[in-house]
Design a protein around this motif. Structure first.
Motif, PDB file in Angstrom:
ATOM      1  N   MET A  87       0.833  -1.051  -0.015  1.00  0.00           N
ATOM      2  CA  MET A  87      -0.067  -0.027  -0.104  1.00  0.00           C
ATOM      3  C   MET A  87       1.050   1.015   0.049  1.00  0.00           C
ATOM      4  SD  MET A  87      -3.150   1.111   2.541  1.00  0.00           S
ATOM      5  CE  MET A  87      -2.427   1.809   3.965  1.00  0.00           C
ATOM      6  N   ASN A  88       0.543   2.186  -0.869  1.00  0.00           N
ATOM      7  CA  ASN A  88       1.332   3.227  -0.821  1.00  0.00           C
ATOM      8  C   ASN A  88       0.367   4.487  -0.698  1.00  0.00           C
ATOM      9  OD1 ASN A  88      -0.429   3.940  -2.996  1.00  0.00           O
ATOM     10  ND2 ASN A  88       0.963   3.369  -4.660  1.00  0.00           N
ATOM     11  N   ALA A  89       0.780   5.708  -0.518  1.00  0.00           N
ATOM     12  CA  ALA A  89       0.247   6.943  -0.147  1.00  0.00           C
ATOM     13  C   ALA A  89      -0.968   7.171  -0.762  1.00  0.00           C
ATOM     14  CB  ALA A  89       1.165   8.319  -0.309  1.00  0.00           C
ATOM     15  N   VAL A  90      -0.933   7.056  -2.029  1.00  0.00           N
ATOM     16  CA  VAL A  90      -2.432   7.229  -3.061  1.00  0.00           C
ATOM     17  C   VAL A  90      -3.407   6.206  -2.512  1.00  0.00           C
ATOM     18  CG1 VAL A  90      -3.027   6.969  -5.230  1.00  0.00           C
ATOM     19  CG2 VAL A  90      -0.978   7.758  -5.009  1.00  0.00           C
ATOM     20  N   ASP A  91      -2.996   4.863  -2.190  1.00  0.00           N
ATOM     21  CA  ASP A  91      -4.064   3.828  -1.726  1.00  0.00           C
ATOM     22  C   ASP A  91      -4.620   4.470  -0.496  1.00  0.00           C
ATOM     23  OD1 ASP A  91      -3.877   2.300  -3.889  1.00  0.00           O
ATOM     24  OD2 ASP A  91      -2.278   1.177  -3.012  1.00  0.00           O
ATOM     25  N   ALA A  92      -3.824   5.023   0.591  1.00  0.00           N
ATOM     26  CA  ALA A  92      -4.168   5.422   1.897  1.00  0.00           C
ATOM     27  C   ALA A  92      -4.866   6.520   1.735  1.00  0.00           C
ATOM     28  CB  ALA A  92      -2.952   5.545   2.706  1.00  0.00           C
ATOM     29  N   LEU A  93      -4.582   7.551   0.838  1.00  0.00           N
ATOM     30  CA  LEU A  93      -5.583   8.799   0.580  1.00  0.00           C
ATOM     31  C   LEU A  93      -6.946   8.345   0.096  1.00  0.00           C
ATOM     32  CD1 LEU A  93      -2.887  11.362  -0.678  1.00  0.00           C
ATOM     33  CD2 LEU A  93      -4.150  11.342   1.673  1.00  0.00           C
ATOM     34  N   ASP A  94      -6.893   7.462  -0.880  1.00  0.00           N
ATOM     35  CA  ASP A  94      -8.234   6.828  -1.733  1.00  0.00           C
ATOM     36  C   ASP A  94      -9.136   6.255  -0.537  1.00  0.00           C
ATOM     37  OD1 ASP A  94      -7.459   7.850  -4.023  1.00  0.00           O
ATOM     38  OD2 ASP A  94      -6.902   5.885  -4.822  1.00  0.00           O
ATOM     39  N   MET A  95      -8.431   5.457   0.423  1.00  0.00           N
ATOM     40  CA  MET A  95      -9.279   4.945   1.482  1.00  0.00           C
ATOM     41  C   MET A  95      -9.839   6.283   2.481  1.00  0.00           C
ATOM     42  SD  MET A  95      -6.817   1.557   2.220  1.00  0.00           S
ATOM     43  CE  MET A  95      -7.748   1.226   3.776  1.00  0.00           C
TER      44      MET A  95
END
Length: 88
Positions: A1-9
């Motif tokens: 998981m990268n920062a983009v995935d975390a922000l999407d969540m």
């Protein structure tokens, strides 16, 4: 998981909370404005007059929209579990 995935969540979680709580907040605002207008017109400044109708209206709205709120939370949970299952 990268920062983009975390922000999407996080974005999806915030949006789910906004959509699920929207009807209750809308009713609280409408009842609050109606009571404030009534208080301004009659010059009755009773504090309990603002809280009791709001609480009753919010509880009734939660009873009416509970299936919708539950469906929103269920959909969000399913989506998050699917992301975890597939490894994002």
């Amino acid at each position: 998981m990268n920062a983009v995935d975390a922000l999407d969540m996080v974005q999806e979680a915030i949006w789910t909370v906004i959509v699920a709580s929207g009807p209750s907040v809308g009713v609280a605002m409408a009842v609050g404005i109606a009571i404030a207008l009534m208080q301004a017109l009659t010059q009755v400044q009773e504090m309990t007059l603002t809280f009791i109708p709001k609480i009753v209206a919010i509880l009734l709205m939660i009873l009416v929209t509970a299936p919708f709120m539950g469906a929103q939370l269920f959909s969000f949970t399913e989506h998050m579990y699917a992301k975890i299952e597939t490894g994002f």
